[in-house]
Design a protein around this motif. Sequence first.
Motif, PDB file in Angstrom:
ATOM      1  N   ILE A  11     -10.883  32.346  67.610  1.00  0.00           N
ATOM      2  CA  ILE A  11     -12.209  32.844  67.305  1.00  0.00           C
ATOM      3  C   ILE A  11     -13.492  31.298  65.877  1.00  0.00           C
ATOM      4  CG2 ILE A  11     -14.676  34.304  66.001  1.00  0.00           C
ATOM      5  CD1 ILE A  11     -11.924  36.587  66.567  1.00  0.00           C
ATOM      6  N   ALA A  12     -14.706  31.045  66.109  1.00  0.00           N
ATOM      7  CA  ALA A  12     -15.125  30.606  65.682  1.00  0.00           C
ATOM      8  C   ALA A  12     -16.412  31.349  64.689  1.00  0.00           C
ATOM      9  CB  ALA A  12     -16.031  29.031  66.302  1.00  0.00           C
ATOM     10  N   ALA A  13     -16.157  31.200  64.206  1.00  0.00           N
ATOM     11  CA  ALA A  13     -17.386  32.668  62.809  1.00  0.00           C
ATOM     12  C   ALA A  13     -18.723  31.337  62.406  1.00  0.00           C
ATOM     13  CB  ALA A  13     -16.673  32.838  62.028  1.00  0.00           C
ATOM     14  N   ALA A  33      -7.853  29.857  54.724  1.00  0.00           N
ATOM     15  CA  ALA A  33      -7.205  28.137  54.917  1.00  0.00           C
ATOM     16  C   ALA A  33      -6.572  27.468  55.158  1.00  0.00           C
ATOM     17  CB  ALA A  33      -5.483  28.402  53.600  1.00  0.00           C
ATOM     18  N   SER A  34      -6.448  28.442  57.123  1.00  0.00           N
ATOM     19  CA  SER A  34      -6.130  27.124  58.081  1.00  0.00           C
ATOM     20  C   SER A  34      -7.532  26.985  59.014  1.00  0.00           C
ATOM     21  CB  SER A  34      -5.535  27.627  58.596  1.00  0.00           C
ATOM     22  OG  SER A  34      -3.697  27.617  58.092  1.00  0.00           O
ATOM     23  N   SER A  35      -8.486  27.582  58.194  1.00  0.00           N
ATOM     24  CA  SER A  35      -9.066  27.444  58.813  1.00  0.00           C
ATOM     25  C   SER A  35     -10.378  25.997  58.992  1.00  0.00           C
ATOM     26  CB  SER A  35     -10.763  28.383  58.180  1.00  0.00           C
ATOM     27  OG  SER A  35     -10.696  29.779  59.120  1.00  0.00           O
ATOM     28  N   LEU A  36     -10.662  25.532  60.410  1.00  0.00           N
ATOM     29  CA  LEU A  36     -11.747  24.134  59.722  1.00  0.00           C
ATOM     30  C   LEU A  36     -12.658  24.598  59.871  1.00  0.00           C
ATOM     31  CD1 LEU A  36     -11.378  21.002  61.028  1.00  0.00           C
ATOM     32  CD2 LEU A  36     -11.554  21.961  63.471  1.00  0.00           C
ATOM     33  N   VAL A  37     -12.872  23.415  59.480  1.00  0.00           N
ATOM     34  CA  VAL A  37     -14.498  23.565  58.653  1.00  0.00           C
ATOM     35  C   VAL A  37     -15.382  22.580  59.809  1.00  0.00           C
ATOM     36  CG1 VAL A  37     -16.253  23.141  56.486  1.00  0.00           C
ATOM     37  CG2 VAL A  37     -14.203  24.064  55.917  1.00  0.00           C
ATOM     38  N   ILE A  38     -16.642  23.145  60.107  1.00  0.00           N
ATOM     39  CA  ILE A  38     -17.541  22.894  61.326  1.00  0.00           C
ATOM     40  C   ILE A  38     -18.776  22.506  60.968  1.00  0.00           C
ATOM     41  CG2 ILE A  38     -16.011  23.193  63.809  1.00  0.00           C
ATOM     42  CD1 ILE A  38     -17.401  25.313  64.011  1.00  0.00           C
ATOM     43  N   GLN A  42     -10.313  25.312  72.018  1.00  0.00           N
ATOM     44  CA  GLN A  42      -9.819  26.124  72.930  1.00  0.00           C
ATOM     45  C   GLN A  42     -10.122  27.771  72.708  1.00  0.00           C
ATOM     46  OE1 GLN A  42      -5.445  24.840  73.626  1.00  0.00           O
ATOM     47  NE2 GLN A  42      -5.978  24.533  75.602  1.00  0.00           N
ATOM     48  N   LEU A  43     -11.503  27.773  71.939  1.00  0.00           N
ATOM     49  CA  LEU A  43     -11.812  28.790  71.476  1.00  0.00           C
ATOM     50  C   LEU A  43     -12.337  30.166  72.446  1.00  0.00           C
ATOM     51  CD1 LEU A  43     -15.082  27.515  69.602  1.00  0.00           C
ATOM     52  CD2 LEU A  43     -12.569  28.391  68.597  1.00  0.00           C
ATOM     53  N   ASP A  44     -12.016  31.007  72.309  1.00  0.00           N
ATOM     54  CA  ASP A  44     -12.076  32.622  73.155  1.00  0.00           C
ATOM     55  C   ASP A  44     -13.188  33.029  72.659  1.00  0.00           C
ATOM     56  OD1 ASP A  44      -9.977  32.456  73.740  1.00  0.00           O
ATOM     57  OD2 ASP A  44      -8.708  33.455  72.730  1.00  0.00           O
ATOM     58  N   VAL A  45     -14.238  32.336  71.381  1.00  0.00           N
ATOM     59  CA  VAL A  45     -15.424  33.049  71.473  1.00  0.00           C
ATOM     60  C   VAL A  45     -16.321  32.442  70.078  1.00  0.00           C
ATOM     61  CG1 VAL A  45     -14.366  35.243  69.934  1.00  0.00           C
ATOM     62  CG2 VAL A  45     -17.270  35.515  71.184  1.00  0.00           C
ATOM     63  N   ILE A  46     -17.576  32.733  70.477  1.00  0.00           N
ATOM     64  CA  ILE A  46     -18.452  31.861  68.591  1.00  0.00           C
ATOM     65  C   ILE A  46     -19.165  32.844  68.294  1.00  0.00           C
ATOM     66  CG2 ILE A  46     -19.292  30.412  67.953  1.00  0.00           C
ATOM     67  CD1 ILE A  46     -18.822  28.680  70.529  1.00  0.00           C
ATOM     68  N   GLY A  84      -7.944  41.796  60.433  1.00  0.00           N
ATOM     69  CA  GLY A  84      -7.359  40.578  60.783  1.00  0.00           C
ATOM     70  C   GLY A  84      -6.894  39.617  61.130  1.00  0.00           C
ATOM     71  N   ILE A  85      -8.268  38.899  61.584  1.00  0.00           N
ATOM     72  CA  ILE A  85      -8.889  37.696  62.344  1.00  0.00           C
ATOM     73  C   ILE A  85      -9.359  36.478  61.213  1.00  0.00           C
ATOM     74  CG2 ILE A  85     -10.328  36.746  63.534  1.00  0.00           C
ATOM     75  CD1 ILE A  85     -10.564  39.359  64.933  1.00  0.00           C
ATOM     76  N   GLU A  86      -7.651  35.396  60.989  1.00  0.00           N
ATOM     77  CA  GLU A  86      -8.621  34.364  60.328  1.00  0.00           C
ATOM     78  C   GLU A  86      -8.729  33.673  61.450  1.00  0.00           C
ATOM     79  OE1 GLU A  86      -6.863  30.408  57.957  1.00  0.00           O
ATOM     80  OE2 GLU A  86      -5.356  32.139  58.434  1.00  0.00           O
ATOM     81  N   PRO A  87     -10.551  32.730  61.184  1.00  0.00           N
ATOM     82  CA  PRO A  87     -11.236  32.260  62.088  1.00  0.00           C
ATOM     83  C   PRO A  87     -10.373  30.894  62.782  1.00  0.00           C
ATOM     84  CG  PRO A  87     -13.165  33.717  60.372  1.00  0.00           C
ATOM     85  CD  PRO A  87     -11.210  33.302  60.372  1.00  0.00           C
ATOM     86  N   VAL A  88     -10.542  30.098  63.572  1.00  0.00           N
ATOM     87  CA  VAL A  88      -9.799  28.725  64.211  1.00  0.00           C
ATOM     88  C   VAL A  88     -10.967  28.330  63.215  1.00  0.00           C
ATOM     89  CG1 VAL A  88      -9.634  27.206  65.139  1.00  0.00           C
ATOM     90  CG2 VAL A  88      -9.670  29.564  66.237  1.00  0.00           C
TER      91      VAL A  88
END
Length: 393
Positions: free
Chosen positions: A124-126, A159-164, A177-181, A137-141
């Motif tokens: 997931i991208a947030a 900590a593992s979320s990429l900043v965009i 390879q996102l499932d949802v934004i 329980g979700i850490e966004p990609v």
Amino acid sequence: MFIFRKQSKPYNEKVHYSINMILQYMAEHYDQKLTRKDLAHKMGFHESYFSTFFKQSMGMSVTEYIAQIRIDEAKKRLLQTDDQIQIIARQVGYADSLYFSRKFRQKTGRTPSQFRMNRRPERIAAFQFVGSLVAIGIEPVCIDEETDLHSDILKEHLASSLVINEHTPDDVFKSLQLDVIIVPNYYYSKPALIKRLEQIAPVLVLPYAGHHAVQEVLSIGRLLGRENEANEWVKRFEQLSQQARNSLSSFREKGETVAIYEMRGHDKVYMWSYEARGAFYLYETLGLKPPKAILEEVLLPNQHTVIPLERLGEYEADHMFFIVSDQYGWYRQMDKRMEESDVLRQLSAVKNGTFYPVKLEEFRFDEGERALLLMDRFVSQLTQPAYPTIVHM
């Protein structure tokens, strides 16, 4: 120029109020027949002016906007129910299910059935809502820069979320390879960005602000196939909220007042109502007493209020949480600014050591897990011994 600005301000406020009224009406009646002519008439505009005004404000035509919110509401029903496509089409304002399906594919690049297949997305991208995602329980990609800037309080969860950002190349987005934004509904004013994101992964547009953390977590949990996780978090929220109230029982008995303020620029102070900066959890969940002026002018009318710094004394509380930005140096230079400001130095809370500067980067959002962390900050600060010095949180 002074006269021009003074005369223009009421007009600008009227325009802002008008567009908000239009959007609210459309959000409440999207399932009904909505025409440009009828909307213009309801809002007191000439039809042609209304069209121009709306497109300038939102970046898309009235017809395009109606289609957008209908499709976005359909997405939620597709994920949360087993209703047939034709039933969902009627629920969101389309009498013809075939036309609805064509419109859906045109907007999203997917058929309604294809969209429905991914009911428990993992990647997931947030663009916001990270507190609610962490709660289930979700850490966004990946998260956007603005969200990252104001997520200091959640750093260990991200900590593992990429900043965009909006300028991140498409090939980088696609490689994730996102499932949802997930984006907030004020992104409706960025139609080109929504269209671009839809080409990368399915987009969910969610309402921003105005919801209690519990309501938002439950709603997002249902949308993302994590209803059990959301229910467990709600139990945790209720348990920790009760513990926090118990910790403050002796504090409430004293009848001391508490309030949240935010400094902007050098001479403006914002006092937030229930929908921002943890105010709901301070006043309602924890049951703390606001100053009379804030109760009457901010909380009861549920309306954010802005005052010049020189009037802050009229709204002071016994305990003052004072939000300032670390990004622009206010937080780091707070001691110096206190020394330079006669208004701040004269506050009783400053003299008594019950004035607490806090970072905007931690207090801007209060959704999901953030609400619990903010309440923990409130409790820990209010239950510590007071010293007549400046205390940073």
